[in-house]
Design an enzyme around this catalytic site. Structure first.
Site, PDB file in Angstrom:
ATOM      1  N   ARG A 104      -7.221  -0.086  -6.731  1.00  0.00           N
ATOM      2  CA  ARG A 104      -7.251   0.960  -5.963  1.00  0.00           C
ATOM      3  C   ARG A 104      -7.503   2.213  -6.700  1.00  0.00           C
ATOM      4  O   ARG A 104      -6.468   2.887  -7.094  1.00  0.00           O
ATOM      5  CB  ARG A 104      -5.811   1.035  -5.051  1.00  0.00           C
ATOM      6  CG  ARG A 104      -5.375  -0.033  -4.444  1.00  0.00           C
ATOM      7  CD  ARG A 104      -6.357  -0.417  -3.281  1.00  0.00           C
ATOM      8  NE  ARG A 104      -6.452   0.455  -2.333  1.00  0.00           N
ATOM      9  CZ  ARG A 104      -5.691   0.906  -1.056  1.00  0.00           C
ATOM     10  NH1 ARG A 104      -4.538   0.235  -1.132  1.00  0.00           N
ATOM     11  NH2 ARG A 104      -6.077   1.925  -0.206  1.00  0.00           N
ATOM     12  N   ARG A 146       0.963  -1.031  -0.010  1.00  0.00           N
ATOM     13  CA  ARG A 146      -0.117   0.011   0.066  1.00  0.00           C
ATOM     14  C   ARG A 146       0.931   1.231   0.062  1.00  0.00           C
ATOM     15  O   ARG A 146       2.140   1.190   0.128  1.00  0.00           O
ATOM     16  CB  ARG A 146      -1.202   0.012   1.187  1.00  0.00           C
ATOM     17  CG  ARG A 146      -0.658  -0.817   2.324  1.00  0.00           C
ATOM     18  CD  ARG A 146       0.498  -0.207   3.243  1.00  0.00           C
ATOM     19  NE  ARG A 146       0.466   1.078   3.273  1.00  0.00           N
ATOM     20  CZ  ARG A 146       1.421   1.819   3.646  1.00  0.00           C
ATOM     21  NH1 ARG A 146       2.553   1.470   3.639  1.00  0.00           N
ATOM     22  NH2 ARG A 146       1.198   3.166   3.848  1.00  0.00           N
ATOM     23  N   GLY A 147       0.299   2.250  -0.154  1.00  0.00           N
ATOM     24  CA  GLY A 147       0.895   3.436  -0.298  1.00  0.00           C
ATOM     25  C   GLY A 147       1.175   3.991  -1.661  1.00  0.00           C
ATOM     26  O   GLY A 147       1.574   3.335  -2.590  1.00  0.00           O
ATOM     27  N   ALA A 148       0.814   5.068  -2.019  1.00  0.00           N
ATOM     28  CA  ALA A 148       0.530   5.421  -3.567  1.00  0.00           C
ATOM     29  C   ALA A 148       1.826   5.198  -4.306  1.00  0.00           C
ATOM     30  O   ALA A 148       1.635   4.518  -5.256  1.00  0.00           O
ATOM     31  CB  ALA A 148      -0.048   7.125  -3.734  1.00  0.00           C
ATOM     32  N   GLN A 160      -1.776   1.154   9.829  1.00  0.00           N
ATOM     33  CA  GLN A 160      -0.431   1.536   9.419  1.00  0.00           C
ATOM     34  C   GLN A 160       0.453   2.355   9.892  1.00  0.00           C
ATOM     35  O   GLN A 160       1.867   1.969  10.011  1.00  0.00           O
ATOM     36  CB  GLN A 160      -0.587   2.213   8.217  1.00  0.00           C
ATOM     37  CG  GLN A 160      -1.248   1.407   6.734  1.00  0.00           C
ATOM     38  CD  GLN A 160      -2.833   1.901   7.017  1.00  0.00           C
ATOM     39  OE1 GLN A 160      -3.213   2.341   7.934  1.00  0.00           O
ATOM     40  NE2 GLN A 160      -3.406   1.781   5.682  1.00  0.00           N
ATOM     41  N   ASN A 185      -5.581  11.848   1.068  1.00  0.00           N
ATOM     42  CA  ASN A 185      -4.611  10.790   2.013  1.00  0.00           C
ATOM     43  C   ASN A 185      -5.577   9.952   2.772  1.00  0.00           C
ATOM     44  O   ASN A 185      -6.789  10.170   2.757  1.00  0.00           O
ATOM     45  CB  ASN A 185      -3.521  11.739   2.559  1.00  0.00           C
ATOM     46  CG  ASN A 185      -2.466  11.052   3.071  1.00  0.00           C
ATOM     47  OD1 ASN A 185      -1.961   9.975   2.496  1.00  0.00           O
ATOM     48  ND2 ASN A 185      -2.132  11.064   4.472  1.00  0.00           N
ATOM     49  N   LYS A 186      -4.929   9.186   3.344  1.00  0.00           N
ATOM     50  CA  LYS A 186      -5.322   8.193   4.198  1.00  0.00           C
ATOM     51  C   LYS A 186      -6.541   8.732   5.258  1.00  0.00           C
ATOM     52  O   LYS A 186      -6.327   9.947   5.767  1.00  0.00           O
ATOM     53  CB  LYS A 186      -4.473   7.438   4.937  1.00  0.00           C
ATOM     54  CG  LYS A 186      -4.770   6.175   6.031  1.00  0.00           C
ATOM     55  CD  LYS A 186      -5.760   5.011   5.276  1.00  0.00           C
ATOM     56  CE  LYS A 186      -5.050   4.744   4.062  1.00  0.00           C
ATOM     57  NZ  LYS A 186      -6.167   4.059   3.290  1.00  0.00           N
ATOM     58  N   ASP A 208      -2.107  10.624  -1.383  1.00  0.00           N
ATOM     59  CA  ASP A 208      -2.392   9.409  -2.624  1.00  0.00           C
ATOM     60  C   ASP A 208      -2.856  10.302  -3.711  1.00  0.00           C
ATOM     61  O   ASP A 208      -2.649   9.558  -4.803  1.00  0.00           O
ATOM     62  CB  ASP A 208      -3.543   8.795  -1.925  1.00  0.00           C
ATOM     63  CG  ASP A 208      -3.283   7.809  -0.846  1.00  0.00           C
ATOM     64  OD1 ASP A 208      -3.219   8.148   0.211  1.00  0.00           O
ATOM     65  OD2 ASP A 208      -2.745   6.727  -1.068  1.00  0.00           O
TER      66      ASP A 208
END
Lengths: 366, 366
Positions: free
Chosen positions: B105, B62-64, B212, B263-264, B253
Site C-alpha cells: 500500500r 486497512r487504516g494507516a 468503510q 486520506n481516503k 494516511d
C-alpha cells in the site's frame, strides 16, 4: 436491439430503447425496468393506472420528465377504464387516478404538470362518453412525449454551445434518454455536442444509493458510443482538483422561480465543489420542470425514501443491523451556485425570476 | 465477544475486538477480516510475512496505523523464519520482507515507518543469532502497538476539547479502533468526548467504493453505544446545509510537513464542503502519519486501485461491461482547508511547518 416490445408501432424516444412507450392500441404501457439495468433489458407491460403508479413509485421508471410522460400515459389507461361512465363519474375517476399518480413521487413537478394537463382535457371532453375520451387522452400523452423529446433536442443545442471541444463533462445521476421521453437533458447536451462534431467525454458520478450514474448513464452513453468513465460520488472533488472536469451538467426534478434547483441527492455537493474550483455548473431541464408557484427551493418538498435503499445493496445488508440510515432522495442547489439553466425556451443565468425570463422581452412568453 | 482467537493472551487494542494482534507465542498474527464486516466477525490466522503482506494488500486490514502495526508484526514472522541465519543473510531476509510489505500500500506512510523501525532493530541485533532476534522484534511490534493505542487516547483527549456538547460529527471512511491499534483517531476523538460526558453523535459517510463508513465505523460505534447514522457520500453537503453537522473529523494516511493531508478518496470533497459551510474540519492522526520528507501533498504518492472495486459491488457488476471506471484510493486535502490537526504531541493549526511544531518552542521536539 431486436426485442423491443412495441415492434410495429414507432418508438417516440427516437432510439432503440425507451423509458416508456404507449402501444399502438393505446392499451398498454411498456416501461423499461431501469432497476434491472445494466444487467438485463426487460420491459414491463402495464395495463392499468394503478400498475403505472406502482411502477413510478418503485423506480421502474425515474427522472422527472420520464415520470411526467409515464403519468400522462397512466391517465390514458384510466380514461380507457372510465370511457363508458357518465361525465361526472368519468371526471371523478380521472381525478382519483391523478391523485394516485401524484402521490408516488413528491419532488418531480412534471408529474403534477402532466396530470393537470390530462385533467384539463378530461373536463373538456367529459360530456363525450366513449372511445373519444380514451383516444384524445392517448393523443395528449403522445403529444407530451413528442414535445419532451423535441424539448430535449432544443436544450441540447442550447447547452452544447457552452461546451468547448475536447470537454470532459461531469454529471450526477442520470438525466439522459432514460430519464426523459428520449435524448435526455444533461446527456442531451452531451449528445448535441457530439452531433455538432465536438469531442466530448463524460465522467459519471455513480450516484448512490440508486447508482443511476453507474448503471444508467454509463449504459446509454455506451450505446451511443460516447466515452464515459464512472467514478464514485466521493471522487468528483479529486477529479476537479486535477483539472479533469471542464463543466458540470445535471438535470433537475424541480426548479423554483428564483432558479433554486432540486435534483438527485448529491447534486448540491457537486455544485459546491464546482464553485470551489471555478468550474461552470449547468442545469439542463425542460420548462415543465419549472415550478412558478415555488418562490425558492425551500418551497420544494424533498422526498425521503426508505433507509433500506442506503443500508442494503443488491439485496445484501451493508450497514450493521440496528444502525440508522438517512435517505433524503433530493437536495436543493441554490441559484447562486448555478452558472446557467438550459431550457428549450432559452438559457437563463441566475439570479433570475422565471416568471419573467430574459427572452420574454423579445416576444411573448408562452 | 467470546470467540476472539487470542484468548489467554491480552488484547492490546483495549477492546473486545482488534484489527490485529500477535499471539502469545509470537508465532501467528490474528487479523480481523474487515472485508466481511459487519456480516461476519472472522479472524484470519497468518503465519508468514508473505501472508501478512497479502492480507494488507487485499484489505483484510486497512487504516494507516493498523497497517503499520500489521507490518511490524509481519516483520516478527520474518525474524522467526530467519532466526537461524547468519547476520548478513538475516539482514538480507529482513530487508526483503520489508520490501514486500512496503509494496502493498503505497500511500500509508506508517507502513514504511514501521518497517524502518524494525530494520533499525534488525541491524542492531543481527549478530545475535537465534531466538533473541525473534523475541526482540516481537517486543518492538508490541511496543509500537501499545504506543499507537496510547497515541490514539492522547489524540482523542486533545480533539475532544474542540467538540461542543451535543455535537454531531461527520466522518469519512473509518478512522476508528479498526484502523489503528485500538481506540481510533477520528473515532478516538468521538470516544474521548463521550467519555468526558459530552453527548455526541456521528454521521458516517458510507465511503464508496469500500464502504468503510457503512460497514466499519457503524459497526464499532454501535458496539460502543455511540449513536451513529449512515449517509451516502453525496448526502454530506445536504446535511451540512441543513445545519446537521457541528464538525468534521477524519483520519489521515499521510500528512506532508506543510499540513497537506492524504486520506481516503472523498475526504477532499468533504473538506471543500466544510469550508463552504463554515464548519471546522479536523484531521486526527498519530505522529507516525507525518512524513517530514514530503514538503507538500503533491509529493505523496496516490495509490490507484483496481477499477473492479468501483464497477462491482458484493460480487455483482453495477457498471455495464466495457465501461471504464477510475479508482484513485486517496485524495489530498490542502492544509488551508484543515482547521486543525490533532496528534498525540499536540494540536497544529495550518499553515504550519511540521518540522517546527508549535510545542517545540516549549521543549525539544522528539
Amino acid at each position: 436491439m431486436s426485442d423491443v416490445p412495441w415492434k410495429g408501432s414507432a418508438a417516440l424516444s427516437g432510439a432503440g430503447y425507451s423509458a416508456v412507450e404507449l402501444d399502438a392500441a393505446n392499451e398498454r404501457l411498456f416501461m423499461l425496468d431501469q432497476r434491472r439495468l445494466p444487467g438485463e433489458v426487460q420491459y414491463l407491460e402495464l395495463g392499468t393506472v394503478c400498475a403505472a403508479a406502482a411502477a413510478i413509485r418503485d423506480m421502474v421508471v425515474r427522472g422527472a420528465p420520464a415520470i411526467g410522460i409515464s403519468a400522462a400515459y397512466g391517465m390514458v389507461l384510466a380514461a380507457r377504464d372510465a370511457r363508458a361512465l357518465g361525465a361526472e363519474a368519468y371526471l371523478e375517476a380521472m381525478r382519483a387516478a391523478g391523485e394516485t399518480l401524484r402521490g408516488t413521487r413528491p419532488t418531480a413537478v412534471n408529474l403534477a404538470w402532466a396530470v393537470r394537463r390530462s385533467l384539463v382535457l378530461a373536463e373538456q371532453h367529459a360530456p363525450e362518453r366513449g372511445e373519444a375520451r380514451w383516444r384524445e387522452q392517448a393523443e395528449l400523452g403522445r403529444r407530451l412525449h413528442r414535445e419532451d423529446v423535441a424539448a430535449c433536442r432544443a436544450i441540447g443545442r442550447i447547452g452544447a454551445a457552452r461546451l468547448p471541444d475536447g470537454a470532459t463533462v461531469l454529471t450526477h445521476c442520470n438525466a439522459g434518454a432514460l430519464a426523459t421521453g428520449g435524448y435526455g437533458t444533461a446527456l442531451g447536451v452531451v449528445r448535441a455536442a457530439a452531433e455538432a462534431g465536438k469531442r466530448v467525454r463524460v465522467l459519471a458520478d455513480e450516484t448512490r444509493p440508486y447508482l443511476q450514474g453507474a448503471r444508467l448513464t454509463a449504459w446509454e452513453l455506451q450505446r451511443d458510443g460516447i466515452e464515459v468513465t464512472v467514478v464514485t460520488d466521493g471522487m468528483a472533488g479529486h477529479c476537479m482538483s486535477r483539472g479533469m472536469v471542464a463543466a458540470v451538467v445535471v438535470g433537475a426534478d424541480r426548479i423554483a422561480r428564483n432558479g433554486d434547483t432540486a435534483n438527485k441527492i448529491g447534486t448540491y455537493g457537486v455544485a459546491c465543489l464546482a464553485r470551489h474550483h471555478g468550474i461552470p455548473f449547468y442545469v439542463a431541464a425542460p420548462w415543465s420542470t419549472v415550478d412558478l408557484n415555488a418562490a425558492a427551493g425551500s418551497a420544494i418538498p424533498i422526498e425521503e425514501r426508505a433507509a433500506a435503499e442506503v443500508t442494503h445493496l443488491g439485496g445484501q445488508r451493508i450497514v450493521p443491523e440496528g444502525v440508522a440510515a438517512y435517505h433524503p432522495a433530493f437536495d436543493v442547489t441554490p441559484a447562486e451556485l448555478v452558472t446557467a439553466i438550459f431550457t428549450e425556451r432559452g438559457e437563463i443565468r441566475p439570479p433570475c425570476d422565471l416568471r419573467h425570463p430574459p427572452w420574454a422581452e423579445r416576444g411573448p412568453a408562452t
